[in-house]
Design an enzyme around this catalytic site. Structure first.
Site, PDB file in Angstrom:
ATOM      1  N   VAL A  55     -28.766   6.541 -17.089  1.00  0.00           N
ATOM      2  CA  VAL A  55     -28.642   7.213 -18.380  1.00  0.00           C
ATOM      3  C   VAL A  55     -27.419   6.684 -19.133  1.00  0.00           C
ATOM      4  O   VAL A  55     -27.459   6.507 -20.353  1.00  0.00           O
ATOM      5  CB  VAL A  55     -28.547   8.752 -18.194  1.00  0.00           C
ATOM      6  CG1 VAL A  55     -28.301   9.447 -19.530  1.00  0.00           C
ATOM      7  CG2 VAL A  55     -29.810   9.288 -17.544  1.00  0.00           C
ATOM      8  N   CYS A  56     -26.360   6.389 -18.412  1.00  0.00           N
ATOM      9  CA  CYS A  56     -25.093   5.971 -19.024  1.00  0.00           C
ATOM     10  C   CYS A  56     -25.239   4.793 -19.993  1.00  0.00           C
ATOM     11  O   CYS A  56     -24.733   4.861 -21.117  1.00  0.00           O
ATOM     12  CB  CYS A  56     -24.054   5.662 -17.952  1.00  0.00           C
ATOM     13  SG  CYS A  56     -23.710   7.067 -16.865  1.00  0.00           S
ATOM     14  N   PRO A  57     -25.916   3.706 -19.629  1.00  0.00           N
ATOM     15  CA  PRO A  57     -26.000   2.596 -20.581  1.00  0.00           C
ATOM     16  C   PRO A  57     -26.774   2.951 -21.852  1.00  0.00           C
ATOM     17  O   PRO A  57     -26.471   2.436 -22.926  1.00  0.00           O
ATOM     18  CB  PRO A  57     -26.691   1.480 -19.805  1.00  0.00           C
ATOM     19  CG  PRO A  57     -27.315   2.115 -18.617  1.00  0.00           C
ATOM     20  CD  PRO A  57     -26.532   3.359 -18.339  1.00  0.00           C
TER      21      PRO A  57
END
Length: 188
Positions: free
Chosen positions: A47-49
Site C-alpha cells: 500500500v505504501c508505494p
C-alpha cells in the site's frame, strides 16, 4: 494531553531526497512553514508505494501552498535511496524521505508499533509555529488520499489566516465559512 495543538518535539533525522542525496532535517528546520509528516510502515511494501506516488502527484500543489512534505518510515535513508532508484512509483518522489531507524519521530508522534518496530500509517500537519493542526491514522490496509490532505491543509491555512471563522464539512477553497456564535446554535 492530545496531540492536536501540541508542539512538535525535538528531532534530527537523515533524509534522502532526489538531487540532494543525504542531509539532516531537524525540528528547527521545519518551523516557519507548513509541514506534512507522512508516516508509513516500510519501504518495499504494497500500500505504501501507492500512497507515496499519490502524494508525489500533489507535491507541486503543496509547495505552492508553502507546505513541505516529509515521508517517514523506520527504514534508513539508504533504504529510501535504494527504493527510489528501483521503483517506478517511488522514483516520482521529490520530497525528503526521512529515515527513523532510532524511532525518534515515530515515538514523538505516538505512532510506533513497538512490537514490530514499524510506524503506523499516519499523517500529521504542522503549522509554521511548530503546532500540530491535523492528524490522520488508518489501519494497515487502508490507504490515504492526497487530494483530501490538500483540502484539509487549505482549510487549516484559511482558519489560521481568518481568526473567528471555521470551515464546515466538505469545505472547498472559496466556499462559505462559518463564524461561530450563539446566534448559530441550533440553526445549523
Amino acid at each position: 494531553m492530545g496531540i492536536i495543538g501540541s508542539q512538535l518535539k525535538p528531532f534530527t533525522a537523515t533524509a534522502y531526497q532526489a538531487g540532494k542525496e543525504f542531509f539532516d532535517v531537524s525540528d528547527t528546520d521545519v518551523k516557519g512553514h507548513w509541514s506534512v509528516f507522512f508516516f508509513y510502515p516500510a519501504d518495499f511494501t504494497f500500500v505504501c508505494p501507492t500512497e507515496l506516488e499519490d502524494l508525489a502527484e500533489q507535491y507541486d500543489t503543496l509547495k505552492k501552498m508553502d507546505v513541505e512534505v516529509y515521508s517517514v518510515s523506520t527504514d534508513t535513508h539508504f533504504s529510501h535511496k535504494a527504493w527510489h532508484d528501483t521503483s517506478d512509483k517511488i522514483s516520482k518522489i521529490k520530497f525528503p524521505m526521512l529515515g527513523d531507524q532510532l524511532h525518534t519521530l515515530s515515538n514523538n508522534f505516538g505512532v510506533l508499533r513497538e512490537t514490530m518496530g514499524l510506524a503506523d500509517r499516519a499523517t500529521f500537519v504542522v503549522d509554521p509555529d511548530g503546532v500540530i493542526q491535523i492528524m490522520e491514522i488508518t489501519s494497515e490496509g487502508v490507504g490515504r488520499n492526497a487530494k483530501e490532505l490538500v483540502r484539509k491543509i487549505k482549510a487549516a491555512q484559511y482558519v489560521r489566516a481568518h481568526p473567528g471563522e471555521v470551515c464546515p464539512a466538505k469545505w472547498e477553497e472559496g466556499s462559505d465559512t462559518l463564524a461561530p456564535s450563539l446566534d448559530l446554535v441550533g440553526k445549523i
